[in-house]
Design a protein around this motif. Sequence first.
Motif, PDB file in Angstrom:
ATOM      1  N   ASN A  14       0.815  -0.994   0.119  1.00  0.00           N
ATOM      2  CA  ASN A  14       0.003  -0.072  -0.079  1.00  0.00           C
ATOM      3  C   ASN A  14       1.043   1.306  -0.004  1.00  0.00           C
ATOM      4  N   LEU A  15       1.736   1.149  -0.963  1.00  0.00           N
ATOM      5  CA  LEU A  15       2.935   2.357  -1.271  1.00  0.00           C
ATOM      6  C   LEU A  15       2.216   3.539  -1.546  1.00  0.00           C
ATOM      7  N   ASP A  16       2.277   4.741  -0.826  1.00  0.00           N
ATOM      8  CA  ASP A  16       1.714   5.985  -1.184  1.00  0.00           C
ATOM      9  C   ASP A  16       2.918   6.937  -2.200  1.00  0.00           C
ATOM     10  N   HIS A  17       2.322   6.688  -3.574  1.00  0.00           N
ATOM     11  CA  HIS A  17       2.932   7.214  -4.474  1.00  0.00           C
ATOM     12  C   HIS A  17       3.108   8.602  -4.292  1.00  0.00           C
ATOM     13  N   THR A  18       2.298   9.289  -3.912  1.00  0.00           N
ATOM     14  CA  THR A  18       2.222  10.650  -3.403  1.00  0.00           C
ATOM     15  C   THR A  18       3.591  11.234  -2.761  1.00  0.00           C
ATOM     16  N   ASN A  19       4.066  10.148  -1.968  1.00  0.00           N
ATOM     17  CA  ASN A  19       5.121  10.533  -1.007  1.00  0.00           C
ATOM     18  C   ASN A  19       6.415  10.106  -1.506  1.00  0.00           C
ATOM     19  N   ILE A  20       7.236  11.001  -2.012  1.00  0.00           N
ATOM     20  CA  ILE A  20       8.591  10.806  -2.492  1.00  0.00           C
ATOM     21  C   ILE A  20       9.272   9.758  -1.577  1.00  0.00           C
ATOM     22  N   GLU A  21       9.399  10.411  -0.061  1.00  0.00           N
ATOM     23  CA  GLU A  21      10.327   9.794   0.609  1.00  0.00           C
ATOM     24  C   GLU A  21       9.695   8.286   0.981  1.00  0.00           C
ATOM     25  N   ALA A  22       8.649   7.985   0.930  1.00  0.00           N
ATOM     26  CA  ALA A  22       7.845   6.668   1.161  1.00  0.00           C
ATOM     27  C   ALA A  22       8.310   5.764   0.132  1.00  0.00           C
ATOM     28  N   VAL A  23       8.288   6.450  -1.245  1.00  0.00           N
ATOM     29  CA  VAL A  23       8.653   5.625  -2.502  1.00  0.00           C
ATOM     30  C   VAL A  23       9.935   5.201  -2.426  1.00  0.00           C
ATOM     31  N   MET A  24      11.000   6.219  -2.147  1.00  0.00           N
ATOM     32  CA  MET A  24      12.443   5.924  -2.074  1.00  0.00           C
ATOM     33  C   MET A  24      12.862   5.099  -0.975  1.00  0.00           C
ATOM     34  N   ALA A  25      12.255   4.991   0.083  1.00  0.00           N
ATOM     35  CA  ALA A  25      12.339   4.184   1.251  1.00  0.00           C
ATOM     36  C   ALA A  25      12.212   2.785   0.746  1.00  0.00           C
ATOM     37  N   HIS A  26      10.874   2.546   0.317  1.00  0.00           N
ATOM     38  CA  HIS A  26      10.438   1.324  -0.319  1.00  0.00           C
ATOM     39  C   HIS A  26      11.514   0.734  -1.207  1.00  0.00           C
ATOM     40  N   LEU A  27      12.062   1.585  -2.132  1.00  0.00           N
ATOM     41  CA  LEU A  27      12.959   1.154  -3.045  1.00  0.00           C
ATOM     42  C   LEU A  27      14.262   1.211  -2.550  1.00  0.00           C
ATOM     43  N   GLY A  28      14.535   1.369  -1.335  1.00  0.00           N
ATOM     44  CA  GLY A  28      15.969   1.411  -0.910  1.00  0.00           C
ATOM     45  C   GLY A  28      16.954   2.412  -1.338  1.00  0.00           C
ATOM     46  N   VAL A  29      16.561   3.659  -1.731  1.00  0.00           N
ATOM     47  CA  VAL A  29      17.333   4.771  -2.526  1.00  0.00           C
ATOM     48  C   VAL A  29      17.326   5.724  -1.796  1.00  0.00           C
ATOM     49  N   GLU A  30      18.610   6.147  -1.535  1.00  0.00           N
ATOM     50  CA  GLU A  30      18.783   7.671  -0.709  1.00  0.00           C
ATOM     51  C   GLU A  30      19.042   8.766  -1.550  1.00  0.00           C
ATOM     52  N   ASN A  31      18.700   9.915  -1.109  1.00  0.00           N
ATOM     53  CA  ASN A  31      19.058  11.191  -2.023  1.00  0.00           C
ATOM     54  C   ASN A  31      20.311  11.248  -2.255  1.00  0.00           C
ATOM     55  N   LYS A  32      21.305  10.824  -1.613  1.00  0.00           N
ATOM     56  CA  LYS A  32      22.726  11.090  -2.150  1.00  0.00           C
ATOM     57  C   LYS A  32      23.045  10.218  -3.232  1.00  0.00           C
ATOM     58  N   ASP A  33      22.258   9.196  -3.573  1.00  0.00           N
ATOM     59  CA  ASP A  33      22.409   8.299  -4.685  1.00  0.00           C
ATOM     60  C   ASP A  33      21.845   8.630  -5.976  1.00  0.00           C
ATOM     61  N   VAL A  34      20.839   9.761  -5.892  1.00  0.00           N
ATOM     62  CA  VAL A  34      20.202   9.884  -7.006  1.00  0.00           C
ATOM     63  C   VAL A  34      20.972  11.024  -7.978  1.00  0.00           C
TER      64      VAL A  34
END
Length: 190
Positions: free
Chosen positions: A164-184
């Motif tokens: 039930n991933l909240d697509h409107t929340n970029i932080e939730a999407v990135m956490a779900h994907l295991g991606v950190e801001n520094k890696d983008v």
Amino acid sequence: MKKATLLFSAIITLLMVSCEVNGLDGRDGLDGLDGRDGIDGQDGVNILAQVIDIEGDFTAEDDYSIFYEFPNTIEVFETDVVLVYILFDQTEDSNGEAVDIWRLLPQTLIVDQGLLQYNFDHTFFDVNIFLEADFDLGLLLPGDTDNQVFRIAVVPGEASGKSNLDHTNIEAVMAHLGVENKDVPRVKLK
């Protein structure tokens, strides 16, 4: 006595037969030869989640759109979900550090000229981000068209549909994907 002798003979025979395995003396066999290594294959494409920032300008020459073609390292499948966010604003945290505020597209704004919408479409090969308005886009101010930053997230279908991933929340999407801001990575488009 005959029964005892017969029983004793049967036990001795059983013990002697059990000490021999198919007539072999129990020695180890010869080691086999190792198999040959195969030829190394080509590196595949990364089909895991991908998050990329792009920066560009909306201009009349490009029909007020920003076109981004996925590099060969990203493969988008029919079941994948492509999400595009606009860097809408920035604020500061308690340490004075900048914190990005992202909004999922489409995003409609009320500007002095009327209604403005940032929208997008995509294929398996690219993303096209474009402006729509109920007025002449040539009237927009540079703050609405220049140096616009977008975050594109390609979410594998199995990662998107099983939660039930909240697509409107970029932080939730990135956490779900295991991606950190520094890696983008950020790509500046001309």
